[in-house]
Scaffold this active site. Structure first.
Site, short mmCIF file in Angstrom:
data_model
loop_
_atom_site.label_atom_id
_atom_site.label_comp_id
_atom_site.label_asym_id
_atom_site.label_seq_id
_atom_site.Cartn_x
_atom_site.Cartn_y
_atom_site.Cartn_z
N GLN A 53 99.33 67.73 69.02
CA GLN A 53 99.06 68.09 70.35
C GLN A 53 99.73 66.81 71.24
OE1 GLN A 53 95.06 69.23 71.59
NE2 GLN A 53 94.56 69.05 69.17
N LYS A 61 92.16 80.56 75.85
CA LYS A 61 93.03 79.62 75.70
C LYS A 61 94.51 79.87 76.60
CE LYS A 61 95.01 75.79 72.88
NZ LYS A 61 95.31 75.58 71.31
N HIS A 103 103.18 67.06 76.74
CA HIS A 103 101.98 66.27 77.08
C HIS A 103 102.08 65.00 77.75
CE1 HIS A 103 97.54 65.33 76.60
NE2 HIS A 103 97.99 64.26 76.36
N GLN A 153 98.64 77.34 84.39
CA GLN A 153 99.54 76.20 84.78
C GLN A 153 100.83 76.69 85.41
OE1 GLN A 153 98.62 73.07 84.76
NE2 GLN A 153 97.46 72.44 82.98
N HIS A 187 104.14 65.18 81.01
CA HIS A 187 103.27 65.60 82.28
C HIS A 187 102.33 64.56 82.77
CE1 HIS A 187 99.95 67.65 83.96
NE2 HIS A 187 100.90 68.25 84.42
#
Length: 260
Positions: free
Chosen positions: A135, A198, A140, A205, A143
């Site tokens: 993850q 999910k 991630h 987004q 951002h």
């Protein structure tokens, strides 16, 4: 602690002028926070956890994510109210009297938005402690880091166009849903059957960036929004976010569905 030291801390941390706050005035602090964040989550954190079992942080994650969801809801509400209030003065907002009024009356919410971006960095630390390295993707980390630094730069230069009010209104609204999802997921397996939505988080987004970029492009082409180096960099960054989220969606949902 002496009175002069207390006054100095109060001045730099809680000064009504955002540009005088220590996190804005001293650029090295914000850069150091992001540098430590990247090194900790991508290098030192995984090294420290290499021979350790992952921590079980479910209760802490529930509290953290629900708190962030509530905080984003509060700020989304305030930002949306501001977007509506200043809609009629959106053209040339950055150089108008309305902007002076905005920074005087709404600066506390702008400051809270800035601080929230640093609080949100902690979720990556939780990924490291739980050894959920899959993850901690480029998307991630990039951002989180880029948003925090962009907020710092915007406040440092005092360059807040109306498009930013629209951006944070939409973005905070989506973060309400996102952190609500993460909070529910942290409760445990019994919640999984209720978390079928999910993939729609990623869709939201992508849609948000389409809306924001469309408004910015229209504003620049019509002359309603000022086009300077700040806007050009923000537009490019938002575009890169959208493409990265689109790539993530195609790779994780469209491609996976075809392989089933």
């Amino acid at each position: 602690m002496s009175t002069s030291v207390v006054k100095s801390i109060n001045h730099f941390l809680f000064h009504p002028d955002i540009q005088q706050k220590i996190l804005i005035k001293n650029s090295s602090i914000s850069f150091m926070i992001i540098l430590v964040y990247i090194l900790l989550t991508k290098l030192f954190g995984p090294l420290l956890m290499r021979h350790r079992k992952p921590f079980k942080l479910n209760k802490l994650l529930v509290i953290y994510n629900f708190t962030l969801s509530a905080a984003n809801f509060y700020l989304a509400k305030k930002c949306t109210a501001g977007s509506i209030k200043y809609w009629n003065t959106r053209c040339g907002f950055k150089k108008s009297i309305a902007y002076v009024e905005f920074m005087k009356e709404e600066s506390v919410y702008v400051w809270l938005l800035f601080l929230l971006k640093y609080v949100e960095l902690i979720d990556t630390v939780f990924f490291v402690l739980r050894k959920k390295y899959n993850q901690i993707s480029f998307l991630h980390v990039f951002h989180h880091s880029a948003v925090a630094m962009l907020f710092w730069w915007i406040l440092k230069t005092n360059e807040i166009g109306y498009y930013l009010l629209l951006t944070v209104s939409i973005n905070n609204g989506i973060h309400v849903i996102m952190y609500l999802y993460y909070g529910l997921a942290a409760i445990g397996p019994k919640m999984q059957k209720y978390l079928w939505w999910k993939k729609y988080l990623t869709t939201l987004q992508i849609i948000q960036f389409v809306v924001i970029l469309s408004y910015m492009l229209y504003g620049f082409l019509s002359g309603c929004e000022t086009l300077s180096s700040v806007e050009m960099i923000l537009f490019t960054t938002f575009l890169s976010f959208m493409l990265l989220f689109l790539n993530y969606y195609l790779r994780n949902f469209i491609k996976n569905s075809k392989n089933k």
